[in-house]
Design a protein around this motif. Structure first.
Motif, PDB file in Angstrom:
ATOM      1  N   GLY A   1      41.985  33.104  38.161  1.00 16.67           N
ATOM      2  CA  GLY A   1      42.394  31.713  38.111  1.00 16.67           C
ATOM      3  C   GLY A   1      43.675  31.445  37.352  1.00 16.67           C
ATOM      4  N   LEU A   2      44.209  32.468  36.650  1.00 15.98           N
ATOM      5  CA  LEU A   2      45.424  32.260  35.875  1.00 15.98           C
ATOM      6  C   LEU A   2      46.669  32.395  36.737  1.00 15.98           C
ATOM      7  CD1 LEU A   2      46.710  31.729  33.135  1.00 15.98           C
ATOM      8  CD2 LEU A   2      46.618  34.185  32.667  1.00 15.98           C
ATOM      9  N   ALA A   3      46.681  33.393  37.614  1.00 17.50           N
ATOM     10  CA  ALA A   3      47.827  33.621  38.496  1.00 17.50           C
ATOM     11  C   ALA A   3      47.333  34.226  39.801  1.00 17.50           C
ATOM     12  CB  ALA A   3      48.854  34.543  37.832  1.00 17.50           C
ATOM     13  N   ASP A   4      48.117  34.051  40.839  1.00 15.90           N
ATOM     14  CA  ASP A   4      47.783  34.615  42.141  1.00 15.90           C
ATOM     15  C   ASP A   4      47.795  36.140  42.041  1.00 15.90           C
ATOM     16  OD1 ASP A   4      47.525  35.389  44.738  1.00 15.90           O
ATOM     17  OD2 ASP A   4      49.237  34.266  45.507  1.00 15.90           O
ATOM     18  N   PRO A   5      46.652  36.801  42.197  1.00  7.57           N
ATOM     19  CA  PRO A   5      46.623  38.263  42.021  1.00  7.57           C
ATOM     20  C   PRO A   5      47.476  39.011  43.035  1.00  7.57           C
ATOM     21  CG  PRO A   5      44.548  37.466  42.937  1.00  7.57           C
ATOM     22  CD  PRO A   5      45.330  36.256  42.535  1.00  7.57           C
ATOM     23  N   LYS A   6      47.697  38.423  44.212  1.00  4.08           N
ATOM     24  CA  LYS A   6      48.512  39.096  45.222  1.00  4.08           C
ATOM     25  C   LYS A   6      49.985  39.115  44.838  1.00  4.08           C
ATOM     26  CE  LYS A   6      45.467  37.895  49.092  1.00  4.08           C
ATOM     27  NZ  LYS A   6      45.372  37.183  50.400  1.00  4.08           N
ATOM     28  N   GLN A   7      50.389  38.202  43.974  1.00  7.69           N
ATOM     29  CA  GLN A   7      51.790  38.123  43.556  1.00  7.69           C
ATOM     30  C   GLN A   7      51.936  38.368  42.062  1.00  7.69           C
ATOM     31  OE1 GLN A   7      53.905  37.975  45.901  1.00  7.69           O
ATOM     32  NE2 GLN A   7      52.642  37.231  47.587  1.00  7.69           N
ATOM     33  N   ALA A   8      50.981  39.087  41.485  1.00  4.94           N
ATOM     34  CA  ALA A   8      50.955  39.264  40.033  1.00  4.94           C
ATOM     35  C   ALA A   8      52.215  39.946  39.505  1.00  4.94           C
ATOM     36  CB  ALA A   8      49.714  40.069  39.636  1.00  4.94           C
ATOM     37  N   THR A   9      52.716  40.929  40.239  1.00 12.58           N
ATOM     38  CA  THR A   9      53.883  41.671  39.749  1.00 12.58           C
ATOM     39  C   THR A   9      55.129  40.790  39.714  1.00 12.58           C
ATOM     40  OG1 THR A   9      52.985  43.751  40.611  1.00 12.58           O
ATOM     41  CG2 THR A   9      55.329  43.686  40.120  1.00 12.58           C
TER      42      THR A   9
END
Length: 312
Positions: A119-127
């Motif tokens: 819920g903190l950041a989109d895991p698919k775009q984490a990098t």
């Protein structure tokens, strides 16, 4: 939740600031071209979704027209004197390297952290999100310690981009070209041609074709991201993954590394190979490529062998 939009806004604001600072630089005879180019790029980052396909197409054509007319360039002067650079390096020592290392460190940490904090950041775009945050942290740390004039980082960043010019966005443009080629069915055509050359039932032949194809198409197109959709549609997906049941993650990852070997050997990757030669005033414009070939070819061989050993 932090999404990829955060990165687009951050990049868009940076390009907008470069455009404003550029048009205010009266010492640069190409200031209007610089401002228009970076301003249009800022518009694409901040409002590309609202422009639509036709509007974005016109924007790209405008960027090509500005660059093609040679209206991008850096103003003379403005460089920090070598003795001043040496004095600052001696005064701040390894701290300067620390600031630079903050960016990859935060990008790496965020890539793993965001996966464990839902819920903190989109895991698919984490990098990419972590990379943007790392830039902001490094900028803040550097400003707090070095205390430069407020706009100095932006001014020097603008001057660097003005010197690099259109090549700064070449990876983005070539990646888009790869997507266009994939939609146009180029991968299927290439797959038919390559398939006829691969011995029937030869796994290593398919691996070799994929690795060499990634390197070759990268050399032709200038970017592994552009070559990847073509070679995955041609060989990677139908043969290595579906037919020979290869691990998709390994095929994709090592395939990209094979493509990057091609990047080291081509002038089409102008932002990597020609721009550094120009900025360093090398006598041979292809000096960077000549220095990299001795690494690229053995590395390509190793990647092909690793793909054969670990993907199946």
């Amino acid at each position: 939740m932090i999404t990829l939009g955060f990165v687009y806004v951050l990049a868009g604001l940076a390009f907008a600031l470069f455009a404003i600072l550029g048009i205010a630089d009266r010492t640069n005879p190409k200031r209007f071209g610089n401002a228009a180019f970076w301003g249009l790029l800022a518009l694409s980052m901040l409002g590309g979704d609202r422009l639509g396909d036709f509007g974005n197409g016109l924007l790209v054509l405008a960027l090509v027209a500005i660059a093609g007319a040679g209206q991008i360039g850096r103003a003379p002067g403005g460089d920090v004197a070598p003795d001043v650079q040496a004095a600052r390096a001696a005064a701040h020592g390894h701290f300067l390297l620390l600031v630079a290392l903050i960016i990859p460190a935060v990008a790496l940490a965020g890539t793993f952290l965001f996966k464990y904090v839902p819920g903190l950041a989109d895991p698919k775009q984490a990098t990419l999100i972590s990379l943007g945050i790392g830039v902001l942290i490094a900028l803040g740390v550097g400003m707090a310690r070095l205390k430069p004039p407020l706009l100095l980082p932006a001014q020097q960043g603008r001057r660097l981009l003005d010197a690099v010019g259109w090549a700064a966005i070449l990876p983005q443009m070539l990646a888009s070209l790869g997507a266009v080629f994939a939609l146009a069915g180029v991968g299927e055509v290439v797959g038919t041609l390559i398939g006829s050359a691969i011995p029937q039932g030869s796994l290593f032949g398919a691996v070799l074709a994929f690795g060499l194809g990634m390197a070759f198409f990268t050399m032709v197109m200038g970017n592994a991201f552009a070559a990847f959709p073509v070679m995955m549609a041609a060989v990677g997906l139908p043969l290595l993954i579906k037919h020979y049941h290869g691990d998709p993650a390994v095929v994709a990852a090592i395939g990209m590394l094979a493509g990057f070997c091609g990047t080291l050997m081509t002038p089409m990757a102008a932002n990597f190979n020609l721009v550094p030669a120009a900025l360093l005033d090398l006598k041979n414009p292809y000096g960077v490529i000549k220095a990299q070939i001795g690494t690229a070819l053995p590395l390509l061989t190793v990647n092909i062998v690793f793909l054969w050993l670990f993907a199946f």
